[in-house]
Scaffold this active site. Structure first.
Site: not given
Ligand code: NAP
Ligand code: GDD
Length: 334
Positions: A13, A83, A127, A129, A151, A155
């Site tokens: 993101d 982050a 999120t 979550e 996690y 959040k």
């Molecule tokens: P991501 O690809 O895992 O990126 C996480 C970022 O946080 C990276 O830049 C990482 O830096 C940094 N970070 C992790 N631990 C850190 C620490 N201890 N100190 C400083 N930086 C740290 O996540 P994303 O998918 O872009 O998501 C961005 C945000 O939205 C997160 O807060 C996530 O929980 C939230 N979110 C994501 C989703 C989704 O579906 N993607 C949905 C809802 C909320 P490094 O490169 O150094 O590891």
């Molecule tokens: N990662 C992963 N790996 N997930 C699996 C697998 C596997 O091999 N097999 C099944 N799953 C199922 C997980 O149990 C979960 O129910 C679903 O796939 C999605 O898992 P993830 O892709 O790891 O995402 P998430 O939903 O747990 O979390 C992501 O979305 C959240 C928003 O709802 C992350 O991006 C979080 O940071 C974010 O907040």
């Protein structure tokens, strides 16, 4: 010219938001943690095309002094706090460091802003979550939280810190409650990318199976490029508030597999192996969001269909693994 600070700028993101804000004419700063044995070409890969246009600050979220010193030296109009340790499964393995980075990290940023730049607008990456074991469907801004992982709990704490700074100090602080969003920049450990890259590897003869956990979990999956725009819109409203961002559709992991494999004329049942070790100690079974508040307030709506999201990721990974030149343009398009 407005200036924005993005924490987590190296992530999916953060990198998309940085590109978007540069397009909008912002001066974009990023907070990055320093790591030993750094390979900038790998770690900064998502920032490759914009690296020269960014101002990056080394800093540690875990240290108030470190965060404070960045805000002491530079002025920001907006701060996007993205982050986090964002992988739910890892939070079960190491809940303590997840809590530390996600809760204290958020508190440090808010406290430093209050001290030095209380007029800076703040976005917190909340999120779906947080809804966890859902109490109603679809989930909206009024749905109670019931997190199911360290996690999710971290959040919820970040969410309430953000609300509290808004209420106690009158700061412009918003929570984005974003449902899962994906694309070619997704980390490889998340299920969508694990599937899209796995399908591509199988098609190219580089693998013969994918091991997955719970195939029946349902998620509301949207396109990350669209979701970062909603973050910016939230900070451009007259008053701060909290918003759900989602597509309103839910699909199982199994459906994701079906669409991904069939796009390359394969049947997922021939290649997907269920591994009990990949199940989580507590699962979030169903997520589906209601983003009507965001639509009414600032006209945001998800546009990418589930099928286009899945097939786009599969074709991106196929091109990536085949080393095709069009990979870069696809990355921009998605
Ligand atoms: P991501 O690809 O895992 O990126 C996480 C970022 O946080 C990276 O830049 C990482 O830096 C940094 N970070 C992790 N631990 C850190 C620490 N201890 N100190 C400083 N930086 C740290 O996540 P994303 O998918 O872009 O998501 C961005 C945000 O939205 C997160 O807060 C996530 O929980 C939230 N979110 C994501 C989703 C989704 O579906 N993607 C949905 C809802 C909320 P490094 O490169 O150094 O590891
Ligand atoms: N990662 C992963 N790996 N997930 C699996 C697998 C596997 O091999 N097999 C099944 N799953 C199922 C997980 O149990 C979960 O129910 C679903 O796939 C999605 O898992 P993830 O892709 O790891 O995402 P998430 O939903 O747990 O979390 C992501 O979305 C959240 C928003 O709802 C992350 O991006 C979080 O940071 C974010 O907040």
């Amino acid at each position: 010219m407005r200036a924005a600070l993005i924490t987590g700028i190296t992530g999916q993101d953060g990198s998309l938001l940085a590109e978007f804000l540069l397009e909008q004419g912002y001066e974009v700063h990023g907070l990055v943690r320093r790591v030993a044995l750094e390979r900038p070409d790998l770690r900064m890969a998502r920032l490759e095309s914009i690296r020269e246009r960014l101002v990056l600050h080394p800093g540690s979220l875990e240290s108030y002094a470190s965060v404070f010193s960045v805000f002491a030296k530079f002025h920001f109009d907006e701060c996007y706090h993205l982050a986090a340790q964002s992988f739910v499964a890892e939070s079960f393995a190491d809940g303590f460091s997840t809590m530390n980075a996600n809760v204290n990290g958020t508190h440090h940023v808010l406290a430093a802003l209050k001290e030095l730049q209380p007029a800076c607008r703040f976005y917190f990456a909340g999120t779906s979550e947080m809804f966890g074991q859902v109490h109603q469907s679809p989930q909206n801004e009024c749905t109670p939280f019931h997190p199911r992982s360290p996690y999710g709990i971290s959040k919820v704490a970040g969410y309430y810190l953000t609300v509290n700074y808004r209420e106690a100090y009158g700061m412009y602080c918003c929570n984005g409650i974003l449902f899962n969003h994906e694309g070619p920049r997704r980390g490889f450990e998340f299920v969508t990318r694990k599937i899209s890259t796995g399908v591509a590897r199988i098609k190219l003869g580089l693998a013969n199976e994918i091991r997955l956990g719970n195939l029946d979990a349902r998620r509301d999956w949207g396109s990350a490029a669209e979701y970062v725009r909603a973050m910016h819109l939230m900070l451009r409203q007259e008053a701060p508030d909290d918003y759900v961002i989602a597509t309103g559709e839910t699909h199982t992991v199994r459906e994701f597999c079906e669409v991904a494999f069939s796009e390359l004329n394969l049947d997922y049942r021939d290649y997907v192996r269920v591994d009990q070790l990949l199940y989580r100690p507590a699962e979030v079974d169903l997520l589906v969001g209601d983003a009507s508040k965001a639509r009414k307030r600032f006209g945001w709506e998800a546009r990418t269909t589930f099928k286009d999201l899945v097939t786009g990721m599969v074709h991106f990974d196929l091109a990536l693994l085949s080393n095709k030149a069009e990979m870069r343009s696809m990355s921009v398009a998605l």
